[in-house]
Design an enzyme around this catalytic site. Sequence first.
Site, PDB file in Angstrom:
ATOM      1  CE  LYS A 187      -2.158   3.000   1.876  1.00  0.00           C
ATOM      2  NZ  LYS A 187      -2.013   4.409   1.497  1.00  0.00           N
ATOM      3  CD  GLU A 261      12.794   0.375  10.421  1.00  0.00           C
ATOM      4  OE1 GLU A 261      13.106   1.385  10.841  1.00  0.00           O
ATOM      5  OE2 GLU A 261      13.330  -0.777  10.422  1.00  0.00           O
ATOM      6  CB  CYS A 295      13.585   8.470   8.585  1.00  0.00           C
ATOM      7  SG  CYS A 295      14.417   7.311   7.419  1.00  0.00           S
ATOM      8  CD  GLU A 394      10.201  12.636  11.126  1.00  0.00           C
ATOM      9  OE1 GLU A 394       9.372  12.712  11.077  1.00  0.00           O
ATOM     10  OE2 GLU A 394      11.133  12.089  10.757  1.00  0.00           O
TER      11      GLU A 394
HETATM   12  P1  NAD Z   1       2.356   8.784   7.522  1.00  0.00           P
HETATM   13  O1  NAD Z   1       2.762   8.003   8.641  1.00  0.00           O
HETATM   14  O2  NAD Z   1       1.400   9.878   7.289  1.00  0.00           O
HETATM   15  O3  NAD Z   1       1.961   7.800   6.290  1.00  0.00           O
HETATM   16  C1  NAD Z   1       2.559   6.288   5.725  1.00  0.00           C
HETATM   17  C2  NAD Z   1       1.742   5.484   5.340  1.00  0.00           C
HETATM   18  O4  NAD Z   1       0.678   4.905   6.267  1.00  0.00           O
HETATM   19  C3  NAD Z   1       0.882   6.024   4.137  1.00  0.00           C
HETATM   20  O5  NAD Z   1       0.810   4.742   3.396  1.00  0.00           O
HETATM   21  C4  NAD Z   1      -0.421   6.337   4.720  1.00  0.00           C
HETATM   22  O6  NAD Z   1      -1.580   6.225   3.747  1.00  0.00           O
HETATM   23  C5  NAD Z   1      -0.545   5.145   5.707  1.00  0.00           C
HETATM   24  N1  NAD Z   1      -1.585   5.708   6.886  1.00  0.00           N
HETATM   25  C6  NAD Z   1      -1.695   6.912   7.188  1.00  0.00           C
HETATM   26  N2  NAD Z   1      -2.373   7.013   8.352  1.00  0.00           N
HETATM   27  C7  NAD Z   1      -2.997   5.699   8.707  1.00  0.00           C
HETATM   28  C8  NAD Z   1      -3.626   5.156   9.686  1.00  0.00           C
HETATM   29  N3  NAD Z   1      -4.292   5.674  10.537  1.00  0.00           N
HETATM   30  N4  NAD Z   1      -3.901   3.535   9.549  1.00  0.00           N
HETATM   31  C9  NAD Z   1      -2.926   2.897   8.456  1.00  0.00           C
HETATM   32  N5  NAD Z   1      -2.361   3.593   7.579  1.00  0.00           N
HETATM   33  C10 NAD Z   1      -2.152   4.766   7.708  1.00  0.00           C
HETATM   34  O7  NAD Z   1       3.805   9.101   6.922  1.00  0.00           O
HETATM   35  P2  NAD Z   1       4.313   9.905   5.705  1.00  0.00           P
HETATM   36  O8  NAD Z   1       3.975  11.266   6.099  1.00  0.00           O
HETATM   37  O9  NAD Z   1       3.783   9.331   4.523  1.00  0.00           O
HETATM   38  O10 NAD Z   1       5.992   9.692   5.656  1.00  0.00           O
HETATM   39  C11 NAD Z   1       6.641  10.627   6.421  1.00  0.00           C
HETATM   40  C12 NAD Z   1       7.169   9.932   7.782  1.00  0.00           C
HETATM   41  O11 NAD Z   1       7.637   8.717   7.415  1.00  0.00           O
HETATM   42  C13 NAD Z   1       8.229  10.655   8.436  1.00  0.00           C
HETATM   43  O12 NAD Z   1       7.991  10.699   9.881  1.00  0.00           O
HETATM   44  C14 NAD Z   1       9.478   9.570   8.212  1.00  0.00           C
HETATM   45  O13 NAD Z   1      10.409   9.910   9.503  1.00  0.00           O
HETATM   46  C15 NAD Z   1       8.906   8.643   8.160  1.00  0.00           C
HETATM   47  N6  NAD Z   1       9.847   7.448   7.613  1.00  0.00           N
HETATM   48  C16 NAD Z   1      10.517   6.656   8.277  1.00  0.00           C
HETATM   49  C17 NAD Z   1      11.522   5.746   7.661  1.00  0.00           C
HETATM   50  C18 NAD Z   1      12.426   4.604   8.321  1.00  0.00           C
HETATM   51  O14 NAD Z   1      12.713   3.893   7.841  1.00  0.00           O
HETATM   52  N7  NAD Z   1      12.252   4.906   9.726  1.00  0.00           N
HETATM   53  C19 NAD Z   1      11.790   6.036   6.373  1.00  0.00           C
HETATM   54  C20 NAD Z   1      11.086   7.091   5.763  1.00  0.00           C
HETATM   55  C21 NAD Z   1      10.049   7.846   6.168  1.00  0.00           C
END
Ligand code: NAD
Length: 497
Positions: A187, A261, A295, A394
Amino acid sequence: MSIDQAERGTQPTLRRELFIGGSWRPSADGSTTGLTDPTTEKAFGAAAVASPTDVDAAVRAARTAFDEGPWPRLTIVERAEYLRRFADALADDIEPIAQLVMRETGLPRADSLGGTKAMITVLRYYADLADTVTLEERRVGRTGVSTLIEKRPVGVVAQIVPWNSPIVMAAFNLPAALLAGCTVVLKPSELTPLSAGYLADAAVRIGLPAGVLNVVTGPPASSEALVRHPAVNKVAFTGSTTTGRLIAEAAAPGLKHVSLELGGKAAALVLDDAPLARIVDTMVPAMMFNNGQMCLQPSRLLVPRHRQQEITDALAARFAEVVVGAPWDPDTEVGPLISRGQHDKVMGLLASAVDEGGRFVVGGGRPKDLDTGYFVEPTIITDVGPRSRVATEEIFAPVLVVIAYDDEEEAIAIVNDTEFGLNDAVYSADPDRALAMARRMDSGSVNINNGQYLDVAVPFGGVKQSGYGVELGPEGLEAYFHHRVIYLDAEPFHGLG
Ligand code: NAD
């Protein structure tokens, strides 16, 4: 659809349906969502929105492929051959994928190409690793009992990824899951749903058995339905800490395997003997990579007070030279942020820095010559405290916070005084001093004389609110197995032997 696309089993890349059970289909209720190019703020393309009915169909396809299909029953070496062909198929599409990623994310061309290169690297790494993996061990226990210990794939995996580098984020789990024999429902983020379609196209072209890889697009509600689905065995989530908590809660009733992650707020600690040139040469690319949306980004720089001016001035001079612009412009080093929402959030954080007494050494707003697109100037903030909002939250932009310290004990306390624990860095001319300090940092990775780094053969994962679980390396493959033990000739049981 062009003849070429029809022959290759692909779809037009700017409008994608759902990839379920080996073929493309519209969502059950026909709904789609439009996309916005972060550089031009213009509409482009659309993706299907998966309803709970579609999510159920995708999970059932993955379940059937796992329970009845050939995939988990192939040898690991046979699956490795598919991974190699997968990598080759993606290599054929590397240019069109990069073109699409530039429009979806605004990432400069090098970073957009880099996503597919990373996926190819991970696929080939795990394909080669297959030759070294032992899936069965015969072990004689302490009591003399003969056992067979098998590694079995965990089953159906829901992989949920963020937007900041859509193909790379898929690469951190998909190849390992497939090699282990799992089937996957991927997804992507609702902000970048199209590029994952190329993974499905490649799956069709290499003849990956139907249902082994499924791609569903849609908003958070679609992934929530996926996480809660009873036929899912493991959830591999990459995204924000806030969402990670919701995912863990949603997966709990089904007692699913979960890996998270999550976000980060890495610190780079400069010791008093650190060479200036090395700090500048590594911190600038670390801050600009992926438009500052990474991240691991070392967004807090801790410097000895007597070196603050020297280090800040040198970094500011380089930040001021960074070329901000459209991703397709060959000179561009930093493109726009992903969305208006993210741009508003970053502007709000910059305003908070001023409210808390901060000062912009360079940057601090939208570039003067770019009035369209979600652009932010490369920015350095000083004169804020270590507990200020910009030093603790962040930001996810090319924004560096410089904090002066008076002694190393105070400095290491500031490094570790964060809810996150994904990455940190330490700079020193003395490798022993640097290593001693690195060992005191509470995070999943620490870089010596560098801002951030990743290697496919080395495990990656966070601690504290940056999540749990491990990706990449042999450890990342192990995360997709559980053990089945067969006792071959045990005596009647009278307690642990
Ligand atoms: P996000 O958490 O908003 O969304 C990530 C995914 O989760 C999307 O596909 C979204 O549709 C889904 N999602 C959102 N809310 C949900 C819910 N309530 N239930 C189920 N799924 C849901 O994150 P983002 O804004 O897309 O990405 C940025 C974040 O990702 C930053 O905090 C960054 O640090 C983190 N990130 C972490 C890593 C790592 O490896 N640690 C790598 C890249 C990004």
